[in-house]
Design a protein around this motif. Structure first.
Motif, PDB file in Angstrom:
ATOM      1  N   ALA A  91       0.817  -1.222   0.000  1.00 15.34           N
ATOM      2  CA  ALA A  91       0.000   0.000   0.000  1.00 15.34           C
ATOM      3  C   ALA A  91       0.845   1.264   0.000  1.00 15.34           C
ATOM      4  CB  ALA A  91      -0.933  -0.007   1.212  1.00 15.34           C
ATOM      5  N   SER A  92       2.087   1.166   0.468  1.00 14.56           N
ATOM      6  CA  SER A  92       2.922   2.359   0.616  1.00 14.56           C
ATOM      7  C   SER A  92       3.732   2.705  -0.638  1.00 14.56           C
ATOM      8  CB  SER A  92       3.899   2.171   1.787  1.00 14.56           C
ATOM      9  OG  SER A  92       4.851   1.168   1.472  1.00 14.56           O
ATOM     10  N   ILE A  93       3.641   1.876  -1.674  1.00 15.46           N
ATOM     11  CA  ILE A  93       4.462   2.072  -2.876  1.00 15.46           C
ATOM     12  C   ILE A  93       3.593   2.564  -4.026  1.00 15.46           C
ATOM     13  CG2 ILE A  93       6.071   0.964  -4.487  1.00 15.46           C
ATOM     14  CD1 ILE A  93       6.498  -1.197  -2.316  1.00 15.46           C
ATOM     15  N   ALA A  94       4.092   3.543  -4.759  1.00 16.36           N
ATOM     16  CA  ALA A  94       3.370   4.086  -5.902  1.00 16.36           C
ATOM     17  C   ALA A  94       3.297   3.054  -7.025  1.00 16.36           C
ATOM     18  CB  ALA A  94       4.060   5.348  -6.401  1.00 16.36           C
ATOM     19  N   GLU A  95       2.153   3.059  -7.753  1.00 13.60           N
ATOM     20  CA  GLU A  95       1.981   2.142  -8.881  1.00 13.60           C
ATOM     21  C   GLU A  95       2.594   2.730 -10.156  1.00 13.60           C
ATOM     22  OE1 GLU A  95      -1.929   0.174  -9.132  1.00 13.60           O
ATOM     23  OE2 GLU A  95      -2.484   1.384  -7.379  1.00 13.60           O
ATOM     24  N   PRO A  96       3.058   1.876 -11.077  1.00 13.97           N
ATOM     25  CA  PRO A  96       3.234   0.440 -10.917  1.00 13.97           C
ATOM     26  C   PRO A  96       4.357   0.159  -9.922  1.00 13.97           C
ATOM     27  CG  PRO A  96       4.233   1.140 -12.971  1.00 13.97           C
ATOM     28  CD  PRO A  96       3.547   2.344 -12.408  1.00 13.97           C
ATOM     29  N   LEU A 137      -0.377  -7.871  -5.348  1.00 11.40           N
ATOM     30  CA  LEU A 137       0.104  -6.950  -6.369  1.00 11.40           C
ATOM     31  C   LEU A 137      -0.800  -6.915  -7.591  1.00 11.40           C
ATOM     32  CD1 LEU A 137       3.913  -7.863  -6.306  1.00 11.40           C
ATOM     33  CD2 LEU A 137       2.762  -5.992  -5.100  1.00 11.40           C
ATOM     34  N   GLY A 138      -0.672  -5.840  -8.362  1.00 12.75           N
ATOM     35  CA  GLY A 138      -1.372  -5.722  -9.626  1.00 12.75           C
ATOM     36  C   GLY A 138      -0.591  -6.360 -10.753  1.00 12.75           C
ATOM     37  N   LYS A 139      -1.210  -6.457 -11.919  1.00 12.27           N
ATOM     38  CA  LYS A 139      -0.584  -7.108 -13.068  1.00 12.27           C
ATOM     39  C   LYS A 139       0.675  -6.400 -13.552  1.00 12.27           C
ATOM     40  CE  LYS A 139      -3.020 -10.750 -14.423  1.00 12.27           C
ATOM     41  NZ  LYS A 139      -2.422 -12.085 -14.684  1.00 12.27           N
ATOM     42  N   ASP A 140       0.778  -5.113 -13.293  1.00 12.15           N
ATOM     43  CA  ASP A 140       1.940  -4.345 -13.762  1.00 12.15           C
ATOM     44  C   ASP A 140       3.026  -4.192 -12.702  1.00 12.15           C
ATOM     45  OD1 ASP A 140       0.771  -3.938 -16.266  1.00 12.15           O
ATOM     46  OD2 ASP A 140      -0.330  -2.183 -15.538  1.00 12.15           O
ATOM     47  N   ASP A 141       2.789  -4.759 -11.529  1.00 10.99           N
ATOM     48  CA  ASP A 141       3.746  -4.610 -10.427  1.00 10.99           C
ATOM     49  C   ASP A 141       4.901  -5.599 -10.589  1.00 10.99           C
ATOM     50  OD1 ASP A 141       2.147  -2.659  -9.411  1.00 10.99           O
ATOM     51  OD2 ASP A 141       1.204  -3.918  -7.880  1.00 10.99           O
ATOM     52  N   LEU A 142       6.097  -5.096 -10.356  1.00 11.06           N
ATOM     53  CA  LEU A 142       7.330  -5.839 -10.654  1.00 11.06           C
ATOM     54  C   LEU A 142       7.980  -6.398  -9.395  1.00 11.06           C
ATOM     55  CD1 LEU A 142       9.800  -6.570 -12.508  1.00 11.06           C
ATOM     56  CD2 LEU A 142      10.587  -4.207 -12.149  1.00 11.06           C
ATOM     57  N   ILE A 143       8.313  -7.695  -9.446  1.00 12.06           N
ATOM     58  CA  ILE A 143       9.117  -8.319  -8.394  1.00 12.06           C
ATOM     59  C   ILE A 143      10.540  -8.493  -8.921  1.00 12.06           C
ATOM     60  CG2 ILE A 143       9.513 -10.418  -7.043  1.00 12.06           C
ATOM     61  CD1 ILE A 143       6.516 -10.798  -6.860  1.00 12.06           C
ATOM     62  N   ILE A 144      11.512  -8.105  -8.099  1.00 19.28           N
ATOM     63  CA  ILE A 144      12.930  -8.162  -8.491  1.00 19.28           C
ATOM     64  C   ILE A 144      13.675  -9.045  -7.495  1.00 19.28           C
ATOM     65  CG2 ILE A 144      15.012  -6.813  -8.947  1.00 19.28           C
ATOM     66  CD1 ILE A 144      13.081  -4.318  -9.076  1.00 19.28           C
ATOM     67  N   ASP A 145      14.183 -10.180  -7.946  1.00 17.61           N
ATOM     68  CA  ASP A 145      15.002 -11.029  -7.079  1.00 17.61           C
ATOM     69  C   ASP A 145      16.452 -10.588  -7.227  1.00 17.61           C
ATOM     70  OD1 ASP A 145      16.232 -12.941  -5.572  1.00 17.61           O
ATOM     71  OD2 ASP A 145      15.922 -14.587  -6.988  1.00 17.61           O
ATOM     72  N   ALA A 146      16.990  -9.988  -6.174  1.00 20.35           N
ATOM     73  CA  ALA A 146      18.366  -9.483  -6.206  1.00 20.35           C
ATOM     74  C   ALA A 146      19.303 -10.318  -5.341  1.00 20.35           C
ATOM     75  CB  ALA A 146      18.400  -8.022  -5.745  1.00 20.35           C
ATOM     76  N   GLY A 147      18.868 -11.527  -4.981  1.00 22.93           N
ATOM     77  CA  GLY A 147      19.712 -12.401  -4.188  1.00 22.93           C
ATOM     78  C   GLY A 147      20.653 -13.220  -5.057  1.00 22.93           C
ATOM     79  N   ASN A 148      21.385 -14.118  -4.427  1.00 22.63           N
ATOM     80  CA  ASN A 148      22.353 -14.964  -5.134  1.00 22.63           C
ATOM     81  C   ASN A 148      21.668 -16.204  -5.686  1.00 22.63           C
ATOM     82  OD1 ASN A 148      24.902 -13.921  -5.441  1.00 22.63           O
ATOM     83  ND2 ASN A 148      25.626 -14.576  -3.434  1.00 22.63           N
ATOM     84  N   ALA A 149      20.703 -16.020  -6.566  1.00 17.43           N
ATOM     85  CA  ALA A 149      19.903 -17.129  -7.075  1.00 17.43           C
ATOM     86  C   ALA A 149      20.659 -17.930  -8.123  1.00 17.43           C
ATOM     87  CB  ALA A 149      18.597 -16.611  -7.671  1.00 17.43           C
ATOM     88  N   ASN A 150      20.373 -19.238  -8.156  1.00 20.51           N
ATOM     89  CA  ASN A 150      20.821 -20.062  -9.270  1.00 20.51           C
ATOM     90  C   ASN A 150      20.032 -19.632 -10.500  1.00 20.51           C
ATOM     91  OD1 ASN A 150      20.859 -22.339 -11.195  1.00 20.51           O
ATOM     92  ND2 ASN A 150      21.917 -23.433  -9.573  1.00 20.51           N
ATOM     93  N   PHE A 151      20.723 -19.394 -11.606  1.00 19.58           N
ATOM     94  CA  PHE A 151      20.047 -18.832 -12.773  1.00 19.58           C
ATOM     95  C   PHE A 151      18.935 -19.749 -13.277  1.00 19.58           C
ATOM     96  CE2 PHE A 151      22.242 -21.770 -15.452  1.00 19.58           C
ATOM     97  CZ  PHE A 151      21.588 -21.760 -16.685  1.00 19.58           C
ATOM     98  N   ARG A 152      19.042 -21.052 -13.045  1.00 24.46           N
ATOM     99  CA  ARG A 152      18.000 -21.968 -13.504  1.00 24.46           C
ATOM    100  C   ARG A 152      16.709 -21.745 -12.721  1.00 24.46           C
ATOM    101  NH1 ARG A 152      19.401 -25.616 -17.259  1.00 24.46           N
ATOM    102  NH2 ARG A 152      21.642 -25.871 -17.679  1.00 24.46           N
ATOM    103  N   ASN A 153      16.819 -21.412 -11.430  1.00 17.74           N
ATOM    104  CA  ASN A 153      15.638 -21.043 -10.659  1.00 17.74           C
ATOM    105  C   ASN A 153      15.041 -19.739 -11.182  1.00 17.74           C
ATOM    106  OD1 ASN A 153      15.964 -23.271  -9.009  1.00 17.74           O
ATOM    107  ND2 ASN A 153      17.111 -22.165  -7.459  1.00 17.74           N
ATOM    108  N   THR A 154      15.912 -18.811 -11.567  1.00 13.60           N
ATOM    109  CA  THR A 154      15.437 -17.550 -12.126  1.00 13.60           C
ATOM    110  C   THR A 154      14.729 -17.774 -13.453  1.00 13.60           C
ATOM    111  OG1 THR A 154      17.310 -16.435 -11.082  1.00 13.60           O
ATOM    112  CG2 THR A 154      16.119 -15.197 -12.753  1.00 13.60           C
ATOM    113  N   GLU A 155      15.262 -18.681 -14.269  1.00 11.16           N
ATOM    114  CA  GLU A 155      14.602 -19.023 -15.529  1.00 11.16           C
ATOM    115  C   GLU A 155      13.191 -19.550 -15.265  1.00 11.16           C
ATOM    116  OE1 GLU A 155      16.432 -19.795 -19.224  1.00 11.16           O
ATOM    117  OE2 GLU A 155      16.465 -17.774 -18.381  1.00 11.16           O
ATOM    118  N   THR A 156      13.059 -20.414 -14.272  1.00 14.05           N
ATOM    119  CA  THR A 156      11.748 -20.978 -13.939  1.00 14.05           C
ATOM    120  C   THR A 156      10.802 -19.890 -13.458  1.00 14.05           C
ATOM    121  OG1 THR A 156      12.733 -23.109 -13.348  1.00 14.05           O
ATOM    122  CG2 THR A 156      10.552 -22.632 -12.459  1.00 14.05           C
ATOM    123  N   ARG A 157      11.288 -19.020 -12.595  1.00 12.76           N
ATOM    124  CA  ARG A 157      10.440 -17.939 -12.069  1.00 12.76           C
ATOM    125  C   ARG A 157      10.046 -16.955 -13.168  1.00 12.76           C
ATOM    126  NH1 ARG A 157      14.794 -17.914  -7.382  1.00 12.76           N
ATOM    127  NH2 ARG A 157      13.874 -19.544  -6.069  1.00 12.76           N
TER     128      ARG A 157
END
Length: 468
Positions: free
Chosen positions: A64-69, A93-113
């Protein structure tokens, strides 16, 4: 009250530092941590930056505290925790809202997500962030992966908080899907190799030449003024010079010789095997860390076989020999890393911006080095070519390779461990051998498995006279 421009979940060391960086660059940010006491502690310690930080006790409050999108950065541990956080957050979240994974993810998990987000019609980014705590706070290197439109939505923030090199932000979009996290993994693989080669040269000085930590510090400080100028050589000088306040000894002399790892270097080696891309220096560095972990077995080995007779003659190796060997090994390592990136780009249909990768790594990240300037120039001229063959680096290799051969030969003769430097030398010798000995392997494969072989004098698949 005006709304925040971005949100962040996860106030561990990296998340906290990144949040302060974002606020310091003038962006209003909302933050959330599963443990609310940590959120309060972070906010209370933010000082003047608190005026641009909105602490939130629930995910609903955060959204609620973040401006859209909306755009929300996840800085939670890699793996299931990321999927659980996405599952909890996405319904809010709404359809235009963006999730950003900035952790040390395995790229294959990122591909799946990324594929799941694409199927759901929602934006998602996976970004590699390098530079550790200091980088996160004052300017990391950022490698973005996902849809270009998603990067463009937050690119102005990510470039603002990234490290700066002569007015150029060390942050850019690498390509689709998990490309950003893949580039980060290769960065970490190179980091493993760079660190291992420095450690090997330190070992030659300490065990072969009887040098004190302070003497080693002087060598690293000198080398950091030349072609090897880099963050890792710089801090090697600093850690070598440090003294333990409690014991009065050099800090290096009281640190247990068991190196930790978080797995990203291992991922690099695994993916290189999948892609058939040779990265022997990085592989040797990962193996060396694994060997360091089995200290009790190494101690048993020393008790069983005796310590290696490592004392070198005073004139066996000079400081210049060691410096030149590191230069040659570094070029081999980076050439292999960029070759792996090219192989991945072809396999996964990523149009990786090779020169930009070198430029992004020039500041903020752990492997930052003046040599990356010349690598960026070489990759601009020939982005698909092996760095070994760039005129600038082929000349450096010719000049420094005799020293690498001398250092490796001397070290091996005296029982000093130089697995990464040895792998660099072996790679060089393999890459300059037009006719290798693989014909013997093909003959063996045909003999025991009838796998066939190619001939040098005619086309097609053939079998030897040894029968079925």
């Amino acid at each position: 009250m005006s709304k925040s421009e971005i949100g962040l979940i996860g106030l561990g060391t990296m998340g906290a530092m990144l949040s302060l960086n974002i606020a310091e660059k003038g962006f209003a940010i909302s933050v959330f941590n599963r443990t609310t006491s940590r959120t309060k502690e972070f906010f209370d310690d933010a000082g003047d930056l608190a005026q641009r930080i909105t602490p939130c006790d629930t995910l609903e409050d955060l959204v609620a505290s973040i401006a859209e999108p909306r755009a929300i950065i996840l800085m939670v541990p890699a793996g299931d925790a990321v999927d659980q956080q996405i599952a909890a957050l996405r319904p809010l979240l709404g359809k235009d809202d963006l999730i950003i994974d900035a952790g040390n993810a395995n790229f294959r998990n990122t591909e799946t997500r990324a594929a799941q987000a694409e199927a759901d019609g929602v934006p998602f980014l996976g970004i590699g962030v390098s530079g550790g705590e200091e980088g996160a706070r004052h300017g990391p290197s950022i490698m973005g992966g996902g849809r270009k439109e998603a990067w463009d939505q937050v690119g102005h923030i990510l470039t603002a908080i990234a490290a700066d090199y002569d007015g150029t932000a060390c942050a850019t979009w690498m390509g689709q899907g998990g490309s950003g996290h893949f580039v980060k993994a290769v960065h970490n693989g190179i980091e493993y190799a760079d660190m291992q080669m420095i450690a090997e040269v330190y070992g030659i000085m300490r065990d072969g030449q009887g040098a004190t930590a302070a003497t080693c510090a002087q060598a690293f400080e000198t080398w950091n003024k030349g072609p090897l100028q880099s963050y890792l050589v710089e801090i090697s000088g600093k850690v070598s010079a440090a003294t333990d306040e409690e014991s009065g000894n050099a800090v290096l002399d009281i640190i247990l010789d068991r190196a930790g790892q978080k797995g990203t270097g291992r991922w690099t080696v695994i993916e290189a095997q999948h892609l058939g891309a040779p990265i022997p220096v990085i592989e040797a560095a990962v193996a060396a860390r694994n060997l360091s972990a089995i200290k009790s077995e190494r101690e048993r080995g020393e008790a069983t076989f005796g310590a290696a007779p490592v004392v070198l003659a005073d004139d066996a190796l000079s400081s210049d020999d060691l410096e030149q060997a590191l230069i040659a090994g570094k070029i081999m390592c980076y050439a292999q890393g960029f070759h792996l990136l090219n192989a991945a780009g072809t396999e996964f249909n990523w149009d990786l911006p090779m020169p930009e990768i070198a430029r992004v790594w020039r500041e903020g990240c752990i492997i930052r080095s003046t040599m990356l300037n010349d690598m960026a120039d070489a990759l601009t001229a020939a982005p698909q070519d092996n760095l070994m063959f760039a005129p600038f680096f082929s000349k450096m290799i010719e000049d420094s390779m005799p020293a690498l051969r001398k250092v490796v030969a001397t070290a091996i003769t005296h029982g000093l461990q130089v697995p990464a430097l040895s792998a660099g030398l072996a790679y060089y010798d393999a890459m300059r051998t037009g006719r290798s000995t693989a014909n013997m392997i093909q003959a063996q494969r045909d003999f025991f498995g009838a796998h066939s072989f190619e001939r040098t004098d005619k086309e097609g698949a053939h079998h030897g006279p040894w029968g079925s």
